[in-house]
Design an enzyme around this catalytic site. Structure first.
Site, mmCIF file in Angstrom:
data_model
loop_
_atom_site.group_PDB
_atom_site.id
_atom_site.type_symbol
_atom_site.label_atom_id
_atom_site.label_comp_id
_atom_site.label_asym_id
_atom_site.label_seq_id
_atom_site.Cartn_x
_atom_site.Cartn_y
_atom_site.Cartn_z
ATOM 1 N N SER A 23 0.800 -1.223 0.000
ATOM 2 C CA SER A 23 0.000 0.000 0.000
ATOM 3 C C SER A 23 0.845 1.291 0.000
ATOM 4 C CB SER A 23 -0.969 -0.011 1.182
ATOM 5 O OG SER A 23 -1.906 -1.048 0.977
ATOM 6 N N THR A 68 -5.139 -3.304 8.451
ATOM 7 C CA THR A 68 -5.005 -4.672 7.973
ATOM 8 C C THR A 68 -4.850 -5.629 9.143
ATOM 9 O OG1 THR A 68 -3.955 -6.095 6.327
ATOM 10 C CG2 THR A 68 -2.505 -4.534 7.442
ATOM 11 N N LYS A 72 -8.702 -5.578 11.707
ATOM 12 C CA LYS A 72 -9.885 -5.182 10.925
ATOM 13 C C LYS A 72 -11.199 -5.258 11.705
ATOM 14 C CE LYS A 72 -8.087 -6.229 6.351
ATOM 15 N NZ LYS A 72 -8.360 -6.790 5.038
ATOM 16 N N ASP A 108 -12.260 -3.529 0.714
ATOM 17 C CA ASP A 108 -11.720 -4.813 0.224
ATOM 18 C C ASP A 108 -12.716 -5.473 -0.725
ATOM 19 O OD1 ASP A 108 -9.219 -5.080 1.510
ATOM 20 O OD2 ASP A 108 -10.178 -5.688 3.372
ATOM 21 N N GLY A 132 -13.548 -20.946 0.449
ATOM 22 C CA GLY A 132 -13.018 -20.288 1.645
ATOM 23 C C GLY A 132 -14.133 -19.631 2.433
ATOM 24 N N GLY A 134 -12.873 -17.527 5.287
ATOM 25 C CA GLY A 134 -12.071 -16.687 6.175
ATOM 26 C C GLY A 134 -12.437 -15.224 5.986
ATOM 27 N N ASN A 155 -15.881 -24.681 2.048
ATOM 28 C CA ASN A 155 -14.730 -24.457 2.923
ATOM 29 C C ASN A 155 -14.269 -25.767 3.530
ATOM 30 O OD1 ASN A 155 -12.900 -22.538 4.034
ATOM 31 N ND2 ASN A 155 -13.858 -22.840 6.036
ATOM 32 N N GLY A 250 -5.480 -11.681 -8.384
ATOM 33 C CA GLY A 250 -5.720 -11.037 -7.093
ATOM 34 C C GLY A 250 -5.207 -9.618 -6.987
HETATM 35 P P1 NAP Z 1 -7.989 -16.393 6.555
HETATM 36 O O1 NAP Z 1 -9.031 -15.581 7.224
HETATM 37 O O2 NAP Z 1 -6.886 -16.992 7.354
HETATM 38 O O3 NAP Z 1 -8.752 -17.598 5.769
HETATM 39 C C1 NAP Z 1 -8.019 -18.588 5.095
HETATM 40 C C2 NAP Z 1 -8.972 -19.464 4.285
HETATM 41 O O4 NAP Z 1 -8.201 -20.404 3.520
HETATM 42 C C3 NAP Z 1 -9.925 -20.308 5.160
HETATM 43 O O5 NAP Z 1 -11.154 -20.476 4.490
HETATM 44 C C4 NAP Z 1 -9.170 -21.639 5.262
HETATM 45 O O6 NAP Z 1 -10.009 -22.742 5.523
HETATM 46 C C5 NAP Z 1 -8.608 -21.742 3.859
HETATM 47 N N1 NAP Z 1 -7.437 -22.628 3.801
HETATM 48 C C6 NAP Z 1 -6.192 -22.386 4.291
HETATM 49 N N2 NAP Z 1 -5.393 -23.430 4.030
HETATM 50 C C7 NAP Z 1 -6.149 -24.353 3.364
HETATM 51 C C8 NAP Z 1 -5.886 -25.647 2.826
HETATM 52 N N3 NAP Z 1 -4.671 -26.209 2.920
HETATM 53 N N4 NAP Z 1 -6.893 -26.289 2.181
HETATM 54 C C9 NAP Z 1 -8.116 -25.731 2.079
HETATM 55 N N5 NAP Z 1 -8.426 -24.523 2.582
HETATM 56 C C10 NAP Z 1 -7.458 -23.842 3.209
HETATM 57 O O7 NAP Z 1 -7.262 -15.582 5.396
HETATM 58 P P2 NAP Z 1 -7.865 -14.385 4.488
HETATM 59 O O8 NAP Z 1 -7.509 -13.098 5.107
HETATM 60 O O9 NAP Z 1 -9.265 -14.693 4.187
HETATM 61 O O10 NAP Z 1 -6.946 -14.513 3.168
HETATM 62 C C11 NAP Z 1 -7.064 -15.621 2.267
HETATM 63 C C12 NAP Z 1 -6.145 -15.378 1.057
HETATM 64 O O11 NAP Z 1 -6.588 -14.240 0.338
HETATM 65 C C13 NAP Z 1 -4.686 -15.099 1.411
HETATM 66 O O12 NAP Z 1 -3.870 -15.763 0.471
HETATM 67 C C14 NAP Z 1 -4.546 -13.596 1.248
HETATM 68 O O13 NAP Z 1 -3.239 -13.196 0.856
HETATM 69 C C15 NAP Z 1 -5.518 -13.335 0.105
HETATM 70 N N6 NAP Z 1 -6.087 -11.964 0.119
HETATM 71 C C16 NAP Z 1 -6.018 -11.233 -1.025
HETATM 72 C C17 NAP Z 1 -6.558 -9.969 -1.074
HETATM 73 C C18 NAP Z 1 -6.474 -9.152 -2.331
HETATM 74 O O14 NAP Z 1 -6.707 -7.932 -2.273
HETATM 75 N N7 NAP Z 1 -6.194 -9.742 -3.468
HETATM 76 C C19 NAP Z 1 -7.207 -9.437 0.057
HETATM 77 C C20 NAP Z 1 -7.284 -10.221 1.220
HETATM 78 C C21 NAP Z 1 -6.716 -11.494 1.231
HETATM 79 P P3 NAP Z 1 -10.344 -23.191 7.053
HETATM 80 O O15 NAP Z 1 -11.458 -22.288 7.506
HETATM 81 O O16 NAP Z 1 -10.743 -24.612 6.925
HETATM 82 O O17 NAP Z 1 -9.080 -22.980 7.841
#
Ligand code: NAP
Length: 287
Positions: A23, A68, A72, A108, A132, A134, A155, A250
């Site tokens: 950012s 972040t 949040k 977001d 997902g 999360g 999920n 992304g």
């Molecule tokens: P989070 O709250 O930790 O959620 C992670 C998600 O991934 C959960 O649904 C988790 O499932 C799932 N997961 C993790 N490992 C897994 C595996 N081995 N197999 C299957 N599912 C798995 O994280 P978040 O903040 O939502 O971020 C998720 C991703 O999005 C990250 O890579 C982050 O960098 C990216 N992101 C991108 C942007 C963008 O602007 N492009 C913005 C935000 C985030 P469980 O619930 O079963 O653990």
């Protein structure tokens, strides 16, 4: 970049960790391109220091802030006002300070929607599969439901998908299903889907050889979005392209969330291409 003076307006981002944030590069490039007397700084703020940091925003007259991980949700009760969408989603990533009155919003998920629309994909009436449940998936699910899509949320931990679907059912009345992320469920969900969104962290560095969806389930009728932006082209996107599907990476979501925050702080349209170029450069420096 113009020199910092007594009139320079200060924006920033709080989080922990914060050193990998793109950012500062995106926003400073945008301020500079438009000749705005603003600067954007990263602040590492530990959980226990969050109330002090928000008091500091008022005391130091910081005009705009991004929030972040891990703040949040915790930041919400510390603000004076919340935009309705941020309140519904239960997460704030942007704060505007107007004479000490702090308003929290969420750019977001609107950033994700903007990234879709910029590829001429309108969610209304579409069948969308979200992987997902999360933080990121939750915002995306809300904005897509708000825009009129029907959703299947898959999920690994089914209870989280069910909780999200139940929370959304309080506001939206279209089809909202929750399922375990399994090959069998993916097969049936993707058979009828228009759009697939990976909002898990599967495929992110260092596990770049992983994909949440077997390639045989991808088809040319799908638009495939992966919100993972490191790497920029995930295995899922590579295989989706090879299957003839449209793909959205992304980084566009990340840049659009920044562009929407920029507009709130400056009142100006953000220079999207310049912000994206700065983000790509910052991402390359990370590797
Ligand atoms: P989070 O709250 O930790 O959620 C992670 C998600 O991934 C959960 O649904 C988790 O499932 C799932 N997961 C993790 N490992 C897994 C595996 N081995 N197999 C299957 N599912 C798995 O994280 P978040 O903040 O939502 O971020 C998720 C991703 O999005 C990250 O890579 C982050 O960098 C990216 N992101 C991108 C942007 C963008 O602007 N492009 C913005 C935000 C985030 P469980 O619930 O079963 O653990």
């Amino acid at each position: 970049m113009s020199p910092i003076t007594g009139r320079t307006k200060i924006c920033g981002i709080i989080g922990d960790p914060i050193e990998h944030s793109m950012s500062p590069a995106m926003h400073n490039a945008a301020f500079s391109a438009l000749g705005l007397d603003y600067t954007y700084l990263p602040f590492r703020v530990r959980r226990e220091e969050l109330p002090g940091a928000i008091a500091g925003v008022r005391a130091l007259n910081i005009v705009g802030l991004n929030v972040t991980i891990p703040h949040k949700v915790a930041v919400m009760p510390l603000l004076d006002r919340l935009e309705p969408l941020a309140e519904k989603m239960g997460a704030v990533n942007t704060i505007v300070n107007e004479d000490g009155v702090l308003t929290g919003s969420n750019t977001d998920a609107p950033g994700f929607l903007q990234a879709l629309r910029s590829q001429n994909i309108e969610p209304e009436g579409k069948k969308i599969v979200i992987l997902g449940a999360g933080g990121a998936a939750k915002g995306i699910a809300f904005i897509l439901a708000e825009a009129g899509a029907s959703l299947v949320i898959l999920n690994r931990t089914i209870s989280k998908a069910e909780e999200l679907a139940a929370q959304m059912a309080r506001y939206y009345h279209q089809d909202l299903k929750a399922m375990t992320l399994s090959e069998e469920n993916l097969t049936s969900a993707l058979d009828r889907a228009d759009v697939l969104v990976n909002a898990t962290s599967v495929g992110m560095v260092p596990d770049v050889d992983r994909t949440p969806v077997p390639s045989r389930l991808l088809n040319p009728k799908l638009a495939v979005c992966d919100i993972v932006y490191n790497p920029l082209e995930t295995r899922l996107l590579r295989e989706a392209k090879a299957a003839g599907a449209r793909t959205i990476d992304g980084l566009d979501m990340l840049v659009w969330q920044g562009a929407l925050a920029f507009k709130q702080w400056t009142g100006r349209e953000a220079p999207f291409a310049i912000m994206k170029q700065a983000a790509v450069k910052a991402l390359k420096n990370e590797d």
